[in-house]
Design an enzyme around this catalytic site. Structure first.
Site, PDB file in Angstrom:
ATOM      1  N   HIS A 172      33.585  29.818 -53.302  1.00  0.00           N
ATOM      2  CA  HIS A 172      34.962  29.226 -52.374  1.00  0.00           C
ATOM      3  C   HIS A 172      34.311  28.633 -51.137  1.00  0.00           C
ATOM      4  O   HIS A 172      34.715  27.612 -50.307  1.00  0.00           O
ATOM      5  CB  HIS A 172      35.859  30.269 -51.933  1.00  0.00           C
ATOM      6  CG  HIS A 172      37.127  29.723 -51.237  1.00  0.00           C
ATOM      7  ND1 HIS A 172      37.795  30.481 -50.493  1.00  0.00           N
ATOM      8  CD2 HIS A 172      37.927  28.662 -51.629  1.00  0.00           C
ATOM      9  CE1 HIS A 172      38.973  29.673 -50.197  1.00  0.00           C
ATOM     10  NE2 HIS A 172      38.844  28.552 -50.775  1.00  0.00           N
ATOM     11  N   GLU A 174      31.881  26.350 -49.104  1.00  0.00           N
ATOM     12  CA  GLU A 174      30.954  25.277 -49.364  1.00  0.00           C
ATOM     13  C   GLU A 174      29.668  25.416 -48.829  1.00  0.00           C
ATOM     14  O   GLU A 174      28.662  25.075 -49.246  1.00  0.00           O
ATOM     15  CB  GLU A 174      31.585  23.974 -48.851  1.00  0.00           C
ATOM     16  CG  GLU A 174      31.636  23.555 -47.435  1.00  0.00           C
ATOM     17  CD  GLU A 174      32.510  22.514 -47.210  1.00  0.00           C
ATOM     18  OE1 GLU A 174      32.481  21.646 -47.887  1.00  0.00           O
ATOM     19  OE2 GLU A 174      33.001  22.316 -45.820  1.00  0.00           O
ATOM     20  N   ILE A 200      38.700  31.433 -57.240  1.00  0.00           N
ATOM     21  CA  ILE A 200      39.164  32.129 -58.438  1.00  0.00           C
ATOM     22  C   ILE A 200      40.747  32.532 -58.529  1.00  0.00           C
ATOM     23  O   ILE A 200      41.224  32.937 -59.705  1.00  0.00           O
ATOM     24  CB  ILE A 200      38.538  33.421 -58.562  1.00  0.00           C
ATOM     25  CG1 ILE A 200      38.570  34.463 -57.495  1.00  0.00           C
ATOM     26  CG2 ILE A 200      36.807  33.259 -58.744  1.00  0.00           C
ATOM     27  CD1 ILE A 200      37.951  35.655 -57.595  1.00  0.00           C
ATOM     28  N   ALA A 221      30.883  38.175 -59.216  1.00  0.00           N
ATOM     29  CA  ALA A 221      30.325  38.817 -58.145  1.00  0.00           C
ATOM     30  C   ALA A 221      31.526  38.560 -56.894  1.00  0.00           C
ATOM     31  O   ALA A 221      31.358  39.203 -55.850  1.00  0.00           O
ATOM     32  CB  ALA A 221      29.106  38.468 -57.705  1.00  0.00           C
ATOM     33  N   LYS A 267      33.987  52.656 -54.479  1.00  0.00           N
ATOM     34  CA  LYS A 267      35.003  52.763 -53.653  1.00  0.00           C
ATOM     35  C   LYS A 267      36.342  52.472 -54.581  1.00  0.00           C
ATOM     36  O   LYS A 267      37.339  52.909 -54.036  1.00  0.00           O
ATOM     37  CB  LYS A 267      35.121  51.751 -52.391  1.00  0.00           C
ATOM     38  CG  LYS A 267      34.219  52.124 -51.420  1.00  0.00           C
ATOM     39  CD  LYS A 267      34.188  51.188 -50.112  1.00  0.00           C
ATOM     40  CE  LYS A 267      33.190  51.441 -49.086  1.00  0.00           C
ATOM     41  NZ  LYS A 267      31.808  51.741 -49.556  1.00  0.00           N
ATOM     42  N   GLY A 307      22.161  45.153 -46.550  1.00  0.00           N
ATOM     43  CA  GLY A 307      21.850  44.190 -45.883  1.00  0.00           C
ATOM     44  C   GLY A 307      22.856  43.071 -46.782  1.00  0.00           C
ATOM     45  O   GLY A 307      23.058  41.907 -46.360  1.00  0.00           O
ATOM     46  N   VAL A 312      27.807  47.879 -43.044  1.00  0.00           N
ATOM     47  CA  VAL A 312      27.693  48.586 -41.833  1.00  0.00           C
ATOM     48  C   VAL A 312      26.284  48.563 -41.174  1.00  0.00           C
ATOM     49  O   VAL A 312      26.128  48.738 -40.035  1.00  0.00           O
ATOM     50  CB  VAL A 312      28.579  49.662 -41.680  1.00  0.00           C
ATOM     51  CG1 VAL A 312      27.916  51.029 -42.222  1.00  0.00           C
ATOM     52  CG2 VAL A 312      28.893  49.859 -40.140  1.00  0.00           C
ATOM     53  N   ARG A 396      37.991  56.216 -40.027  1.00  0.00           N
ATOM     54  CA  ARG A 396      39.164  55.364 -40.361  1.00  0.00           C
ATOM     55  C   ARG A 396      39.961  55.583 -41.412  1.00  0.00           C
ATOM     56  O   ARG A 396      39.829  56.319 -42.389  1.00  0.00           O
ATOM     57  CB  ARG A 396      38.610  53.634 -40.632  1.00  0.00           C
ATOM     58  CG  ARG A 396      37.776  53.287 -39.493  1.00  0.00           C
ATOM     59  CD  ARG A 396      36.914  52.212 -39.695  1.00  0.00           C
ATOM     60  NE  ARG A 396      35.908  52.454 -40.853  1.00  0.00           N
ATOM     61  CZ  ARG A 396      34.966  51.519 -41.153  1.00  0.00           C
ATOM     62  NH1 ARG A 396      34.724  50.428 -40.409  1.00  0.00           N
ATOM     63  NH2 ARG A 396      34.326  51.913 -42.034  1.00  0.00           N
TER      64      ARG A 396
END
Length: 467
Positions: A172, A174, A200, A221, A267, A307, A312, A396
């Site tokens: 998405h 460019e 997508i 991905a 997650k 990375g 985080v 959190r």
């Protein structure tokens, strides 16, 4: 200016490059005291060799070394880790030359840099059999969604080593697609590369792309993965992670794609956040489409990637280097970690193993305490732990102290390949209707209703019997 007493590790071309670079600078802050190398006849100007690599600890102490420069880019991973572990124990400033593959891939320059989070991963990385990759992709058209992202771009680099017939870089953004296209075109001028700007969430656009290029294998991905942001933007999490995956799966089925590999996250296991729940729904979509398609659909699930965008750990690294307080939610916080190249290689390996319907789970090793990661990063910058402030800011909403890799209802995982487990789980076909109802109506819900409906879909794992 007081110069830092500095030790170079290595006596080859990398060490010569480092030595001449530093000594040619009028403002260099380093005084080269000596070098270590296992080869006894190396010479580096008039700099003395103090011994082999195993004498690092002794030499640092006897010579009052303040900084270590690791200048062997080809050093084997285990030995590299041993040296960095020693530097951590000595709490000494350490800089490194990038490893050769990162230099060759154009990801890093031939220059010293501070030790970063990628350097402290405590595991031997998985290596792909590129001859097998070549046999899978050599005459094929490959499409990667999120090809400009951290994982997607690395998958494209690994796939290119198998010399595919055509590689479609779909994304998405460019700028990121432009950058990865430019990098790959320079490294592989003979492979047909197609930069494709597409969302997508736009099924019509996806249909046009698939109709034009007829991909054989899809690596999916593309995803929203920033946990706190998705908590406040649930409609976008559903639109991108769930609806986008549905669109791709539907189009892949329509055009008879051979293999469809979706990248997921730990997650998604017993999710407590919007991001995790949206990815769990995406996993279900992929497995449900596998039940009614000739395409081999599968999921690859893993934990934190060092990375990657959204991770985080780079924030911790920046905070330490900038003299800011390091912010951590809880002192007992643990996560699974691996590097971007290893995760990408294992995704490709899983794609060679799939027969359809699997949730592949990558062996992440033992979970690592985030506080330990922070301490190692502090040590390797040459700072003292007591001089760096760590602020515990509280867990959190929805955040777990420990992550898991398997659902309770998934069959006992089996190691089917080096570092790859597979957990058996077949969603009930009726779940497809429930998912479609959410995707058709979520924009008409309030934020609270949207989250309730999303988590209700996750709870279907327990409402329906397995098939």
């Amino acid at each position: 200016m007081v110069l830092k007493r500095t030790l170079i590790i290595g006596g080859g071309e990398g060490a010569h490059y480092v030595f001449h670079t530093l000594t040619s600078r009028a403002t260099s802050e380093y005084q080269i005291i000596g070098l270590l190398d296992d080869c006894s006849d190396v010479k580096l100007n008039k700099i003395p060799r103090f011994g082999g690599l195993n004498q690092l600890k002794e030499v640092v102490r006897t010579e009052d070394i303040e900084c270590v420069l690791l200048a062997i880019p080809s050093l084997e991973h285990t030995k590299r880790k041993q040296i960095l572990d020693t530097c951590i124990s000595l709490q000494i400033e350490t800089q490194v030359l990038p490893i050769l593959q990162d230099i060759f891939a154009g990801k890093e320059k031939i220059a010293m840099r501070p030790v970063a989070y990628q350097d402290i991963i405590e595991r031997d990385e998985f290596e792909l059999d590129y001859q097998k990759v070549a046999r899978m992709v050599n005459s094929k058209t490959i499409l990667v969604t999120g090809a400009g992202g951290s994982i997607g771009s690395e998958i494209t680099r690994q796939i290119m080593r198998g010399n595919p017939r055509k590689l479609i870089l779909l994304g998405h953004g460019e700028a990121s697609i432009y950058n990865i296209h430019r990098e790959l075109k320079k490294a592989h001028p003979d492979v047909e590369l197609v930069p494709c700007i597409a969302d997508i969430q736009n099924k019509e656009r996806l249909t046009a792309v698939f109709e034009t290029h007829r991909p054989d294998i899809v690596y999916h991905a593309a995803a929203h993965k920033h946990v706190p942001l998705m908590e406040e933007n649930s409609s976008e999490a559903i639109a991108n992670n769930a609806q986008g995956t549905w669109n791709l799966a539907e189009v892949a089925n329509k055009f008879n794609v051979d293999k469809f590999v979706m990248i997921s996250t730990d997650k998604a296991v017993k999710p407590t956040t919007v991001m995790g729940a949206s990815k769990r729904v995406a996993e279900k979509i992929v497995q449900l489409f596998n039940q009614m398609s000739q395409t081999h659909f599968c999921v690859v699930r893993f934990g934190n990637v060092l990375g990657s965008r959204g991770s985080v750990v780079p924030l911790f690294h920046d905070q330490i280097c900038n003299g800011e307080p390091v912010t951590l939610t809880h002192p007992d916080m643990e996560r699974y970690f691996m590097t971007i190249p290893e995760a990408s290689k294992l995704v490709i390996q899983a794609s060679m193993l799939t027969v359809g319907g699997e949730i592949f789970v990558l062996d992440m090793g033992e979970p690592i305490k985030i506080l330990d990661v922070i301490h190692k990063l502090i040590d390797l910058t040459g700072q003292k732990r007591e001089t760096v402030s760590i602020e515990f800011i509280g867990i959190r909403k929805g955040e777990k102290v420990q992550e898991e890799l398997f659902e309770n209802h998934e069959e006992k995982p089996v190691l089917i390949f080096d570092k790859i487990f597979v957990g058996e789980d077949n969603p009930h076909p009726a779940e497809l209707v429930d998912i479609q109802l959410l995707l058709d109506n979520y924009m008409g819900f309030t934020e609270q209703e949207r989250k309730e409906q999303l988590f209700r879909l996750v709870e279907l794992d327990w409402r329906y019997e397995k098939i």
